[in-house]
Design a protein around this motif. Structure first.
Motif, PDB file in Angstrom:
ATOM      1  N   LEU A 109       0.992  -1.129   0.036  1.00 53.25           N
ATOM      2  CA  LEU A 109       0.118  -0.091  -0.162  1.00 53.25           C
ATOM      3  C   LEU A 109       0.926   1.274  -0.046  1.00 53.25           C
ATOM      4  N   ILE A 110       1.918   1.212   0.898  1.00 50.68           N
ATOM      5  CA  ILE A 110       2.802   2.297   0.714  1.00 50.68           C
ATOM      6  C   ILE A 110       3.368   2.524  -0.646  1.00 50.68           C
ATOM      7  N   ALA A 111       3.882   1.385  -1.247  1.00 48.41           N
ATOM      8  CA  ALA A 111       4.423   1.592  -2.512  1.00 48.41           C
ATOM      9  C   ALA A 111       3.548   2.143  -3.648  1.00 48.41           C
ATOM     10  N   ALA A 112       2.244   1.637  -3.337  1.00 51.15           N
ATOM     11  CA  ALA A 112       1.204   2.108  -4.505  1.00 51.15           C
ATOM     12  C   ALA A 112       0.789   3.747  -4.128  1.00 51.15           C
ATOM     13  N   SER A 127     -10.091  -8.569   0.099  1.00 54.09           N
ATOM     14  CA  SER A 127     -10.829  -9.201  -1.094  1.00 54.09           C
ATOM     15  C   SER A 127     -10.433  -8.920  -2.583  1.00 54.09           C
ATOM     16  N   ARG A 128      -9.514  -7.706  -2.556  1.00 50.86           N
ATOM     17  CA  ARG A 128      -8.979  -7.285  -3.615  1.00 50.86           C
ATOM     18  C   ARG A 128      -7.631  -7.806  -3.968  1.00 50.86           C
ATOM     19  N   GLU A 131      -2.974  -0.155  -7.078  1.00 49.16           N
ATOM     20  CA  GLU A 131      -2.941   1.591  -6.965  1.00 49.16           C
ATOM     21  C   GLU A 131      -4.400   1.944  -6.982  1.00 49.16           C
ATOM     22  N   GLU A 132      -5.108   0.947  -7.710  1.00 48.11           N
ATOM     23  CA  GLU A 132      -6.808   1.476  -7.582  1.00 48.11           C
ATOM     24  C   GLU A 132      -7.278   1.243  -5.998  1.00 48.11           C
ATOM     25  N   THR A 133      -6.823   0.168  -5.558  1.00 49.63           N
ATOM     26  CA  THR A 133      -7.203  -0.223  -4.146  1.00 49.63           C
ATOM     27  C   THR A 133      -6.820   0.731  -3.279  1.00 49.63           C
ATOM     28  N   SER A 134      -5.550   1.144  -3.383  1.00 50.96           N
ATOM     29  CA  SER A 134      -4.905   2.528  -2.678  1.00 50.96           C
ATOM     30  C   SER A 134      -5.844   3.706  -2.738  1.00 50.96           C
TER      31      SER A 134
END
Length: 218
Positions: A162-165, A192-193, A199-202
């Protein structure tokens, strides 16, 4: 009468200062400086026009207002940042104090002196351990972990991704990658993702902690 007017002005300016802290924008720093200057100027005026007793009360009101207007400012910022504007009533509120303290430790800033890098990274590792301890101490979060069969090691991997994204930022009082793991709804969403566009999740997580929805208009 003058004293009460000064107190009211202080509460309003402190609220605006907190609100500015939760908003986005290129001029946040300049606005912050202006608001702080107004607060200092108002306090000086209080001492000069109402006497030292009322001046001390004014200082106390300013300090108390910083704490008590913060949740209101966070919710107001969520409304202002919502898409469509002003129609979100799903903001989950500020994180619990324990999580907030951990989040502040996780938001590391690399020092200008490379000799201190190891110290900073050790502090970050300690903060991550504290985050995972917090997650495992929350029954609802622990249940999600068990349902998806994820371990502490998995949480660490997700946090790093998450940090990287690009999720390593503040959103209405939440350090996004930390709160993403520390709330059952957001953790369930992340898990779930797995395998989807990180990146979209982030981005969707940033939206969630900003106004309570995973993405625009969701």
């Amino acid at each position: 009468m003058m004293a009460y007017l000064i107190y009211a002005i202080l509460v309003i300016i402190v609220f605006l200062l907190n609100l500015n802290g939760f908003l986005r924008g290129a001029k946040k720093l300049q606005i912050d400086v202006v608001l702080r200057s107004i607060i200092i100027g108002t306090l000086i005026v209080s001492f000069l026009t109402t006497g030292w007793k009322y001046g001390i009360i004014a200082v106390g009101i300013a300090l108390v207002s910083i704490r008590f207007t913060r949740p209101i400012a966070a919710r107001a910022a969520s409304k202002l940042l919502s898409v469509p504007k002003g129609k979100s009533d799903k903001y989950i509120g500020l994180p619990p104090k324990a999580l907030e303290k951990i989040s502040k430790r996780l938001d590391i800033v690399l020092p200008s002196n490379p000799n201190h890098f190891d110290e900073v990274f050790q502090s970050a590792d300690s903060a991550e351990d504290a985050l995972f301890d917090y997650c495992e101490s929350q029954p609802a979060v622990k249940t999600v972990m068990e349902d998806f069969q994820v371990s502490r090691k998995d949480l660490k991997e997700i946090y790093s991704k998450l940090i990287a994204a690009g999720a390593g930022q503040w959103s209405c009082g939440h350090w996004v990658p930390a709160s993403a793991l520390a709330y059952p709804e957001s953790l369930k969403y992340v898990l779930s993702r797995r395998g989807s566009d990180i990146e979209e999740t982030s981005f969707n997580l940033i939206m969630y902690f900003e106004h309570g929805s995973f993405g625009i208009g969701i």
